[in-house]
Structures are given as C-alpha cells and as structure tokens.
Enzyme design. Structure first.
Site, PDB file in Angstrom:
ATOM      1  N   MET A  20      35.266  43.754  37.171  1.00 28.91           N
ATOM      2  CA  MET A  20      36.658  43.708  36.733  1.00 28.91           C
ATOM      3  C   MET A  20      36.793  43.176  35.306  1.00 28.91           C
ATOM      4  O   MET A  20      37.555  43.714  34.494  1.00 28.91           O
ATOM      5  CB  MET A  20      37.466  42.824  37.684  1.00 28.91           C
ATOM      6  N   LEU A  73      36.408  35.078  37.171  1.00 22.89           N
ATOM      7  CA  LEU A  73      35.202  34.512  37.773  1.00 22.89           C
ATOM      8  C   LEU A  73      35.192  34.736  39.277  1.00 22.89           C
ATOM      9  O   LEU A  73      36.231  35.000  39.886  1.00 22.89           O
ATOM     10  CB  LEU A  73      35.121  33.023  37.435  1.00 22.89           C
ATOM     11  N   THR A 101      40.375  34.993  41.585  1.00 24.88           N
ATOM     12  CA  THR A 101      40.981  34.662  42.875  1.00 24.88           C
ATOM     13  C   THR A 101      40.282  33.420  43.410  1.00 24.88           C
ATOM     14  O   THR A 101      39.206  33.492  43.997  1.00 24.88           O
ATOM     15  CB  THR A 101      40.844  35.836  43.866  1.00 24.88           C
ATOM     16  N   LYS A 171      48.570  35.855  45.651  1.00 23.74           N
ATOM     17  CA  LYS A 171      47.380  36.702  45.706  1.00 23.74           C
ATOM     18  C   LYS A 171      46.694  36.595  47.062  1.00 23.74           C
ATOM     19  O   LYS A 171      46.260  37.606  47.635  1.00 23.74           O
ATOM     20  CB  LYS A 171      46.399  36.318  44.591  1.00 23.74           C
ATOM     21  N   LYS A 232      35.219  36.248  50.789  1.00 26.39           N
ATOM     22  CA  LYS A 232      35.558  35.001  50.096  1.00 26.39           C
ATOM     23  C   LYS A 232      37.070  34.820  50.015  1.00 26.39           C
ATOM     24  O   LYS A 232      37.596  33.726  50.265  1.00 26.39           O
ATOM     25  CB  LYS A 232      34.937  35.008  48.701  1.00 26.39           C
TER      26      LYS A 232
END
Length: 269
Positions: A20, A73, A101, A171, A232
């Site tokens: 990304m 990150l 995130t 998010k 995650k």
C-alpha cells in the site's frame, strides 16, 4: 480576475513502502512534492528513488526536514518501533499522518509522545493497492486535516471522523465487517458445494443480495490484502470488547498457515 491556485509543495517523508505504501508515495512524488522515503527493506524504495525520491537510512533522517510525515506500517509494534526512532527528530510545525491500521489505543499512545508543536492525524484507509495507485482510497481521519487537506486529496477522499483516535476506531468497525463478510461468503460457498450447487450459481445469487460487496471482494483481481494482516485487524477489534462472531472469523483466518501471505479472497477459494 485570475486567482493563483498553485499550492506550494510540501517536503514529505513517507515511511513504510509495502504493497500500500509504495503506490501512495508514488502519487505524492508524481504530484511534485519533494519526497524522502524510508523502508525497513531499503530495496523496495528503488522505483521511487529512480523517479527522484531521496532514500533515508533510518526514520530520524527521513523526517528531520519534513513538513509532513506519512506512515503506512504493518501493526502496532512496527508503529511503536518507528516512532521510537523518528519522534525525537520531528520539528515543531510538522504534521504526522498515520495511515496504518493500529487501533485507537496505539494511536493515542503515539500522540501522547509527540513534542510540542507536532500534530498527529490518525488516517487509516479503506481500499487496496488498486485504489492506492489511482488515489481513490477512503481516508478515515481523526483530528484536524485542514493543514494537510491537499496532500490527503492526492490519496483519496477524506471522511472526517471526529477527534484524534476516531479515524482509527472507525477503521476497525469497517474492516471487521468487510473481513467477516468475506468469511461468510466462504462458508456459504462451502455449503453450496456440500449441497451440490455450482459455485458460479452461488456466487451470482449471493452477489445479488446483501452480501454483494463481499462477493465483489472475493472476485476482485486488483487487490492485495494479506490474510495475516486481515487477522491482525480483526484481533485489534476483538481486544476492544466481546465479539464472538469476529473471534470465530479470526480463528478461521489463521486456520491455514499457507494462506497467510495470500490475498484475503483466498479464504473463499
């Protein structure tokens, strides 16, 4: 009377050049912003360096002269490690935009470590590498984005979420729903197979109903959101409150280690 709408380029530091971060940084460089980049694996910066970016040897060097710092990150531990190195080098007046995130708790923890005169905007994004490359990400922003609005506009559309930490919180809500939707499509396809129904028939009819977005994500070809990162993100949500369904989804995501580096759609193969 003509009005000069020229925007003075910012000196931008971009840290984290994964799947990304790389296309996001490229958009800023192509827009004419002087760009310094850092990545733990330095070789990943090669395409940007060839296009005019400066490669820093470590995070502190990357941010020392920056007006705007952007981080993308992998997880809270990576964010804390980079912050350990770069925060002492941030100058008053610098705006730090974290698009990772990492959840609201970690975001607020990092904000509390900032020197006076430095601001942190939590701005995690929705969308995969295809939207990152075209500047069509959905940016979920907590905090005052006005000073960096034209920088964020190069990356996507901003949804103001409230104060610091609120972007990171939203998010978790959105990504958890998206990942759970893909997991539900996967189970529905398993059920269809057990009942002797063709996969394409099941996908077509599921796509016509409330799970249409999840089916579209299963069929997407321009996305890359590794299963490990999806797990995650779901884990960040399940540590916030009791979420039995998402806990099951988390277990499902980790059930096959061979899929961890594959795109999320792999769970529905």
């Amino acid at each position: 009377m003509d009005t000069d709408t020229t925007i003075t380029p910012h000196r931008i530091a971009f840290l984290g050049l994964g799947s990304m971060g790389l296309p996001m940084a490229r958009r800023l460089l192509d827009a004419g912003h002087p760009l310094t980049v850092w990545n733990r694996t330095a070789s990943k910066a090669a395409p940007l360096v060839e296009a005019g970016a400066v490669l820093a040897a470590h995070p502190a060097e990357a941010v020392r002269d920056a007006d705007v710092v952007i981080t993308m990150l992998a997880d809270p531990d990576a964010a804390r490690a980079v912050a350990d190195e770069m925060v002492p080098a941030l100058r008053p007046g610098t705006h730090w935009i974290d698009t990772s995130t990492i959840g609201p708790d970690t975001g607020r923890e990092l904000a509390a470590r900032l020197p006076e005169g430095v601001t942190l905007i939590d701005a995690p994004v929705m969308g995969s590498v295809d939207r990152a490359a075209t500047g069509e990400l959905l940016i979920l922003a907590g905090g005052d984005t006005a000073p960096v609005a034209h920088v964020l506009a190069l990356l996507g559309t901003v949804t103001p979420c409230g104060g610091p930490g609120d972007g990171a919180a939203l998010k978790l809500v959105l990504i958890s729903a998206a990942v759970a939707g893909v997991a539900l499509v996967a189970e529905s396809l398993t059920l269809a197979e057990a009942l002797g129904l063709p996969r394409d028939l099941a996908l077509r009819t599921l796509g016509a109903g409330p799970l249409g977005g999840a089916v579209g994500r299963v069929l997407a070809t321009g996305s890359h959101f590794p299963v490990a990162l999806a797990a995650k993100d779901v884990a960040l949500a399940t540590t916030t409150t009791a979420l039995p369904l998402l806990e099951t989804v988390h277990h499902t995501l980790l059930a096959d280690p061979s899929l961890l580096t594959e795109d999320l759609a792999a769970v529905a193969r």
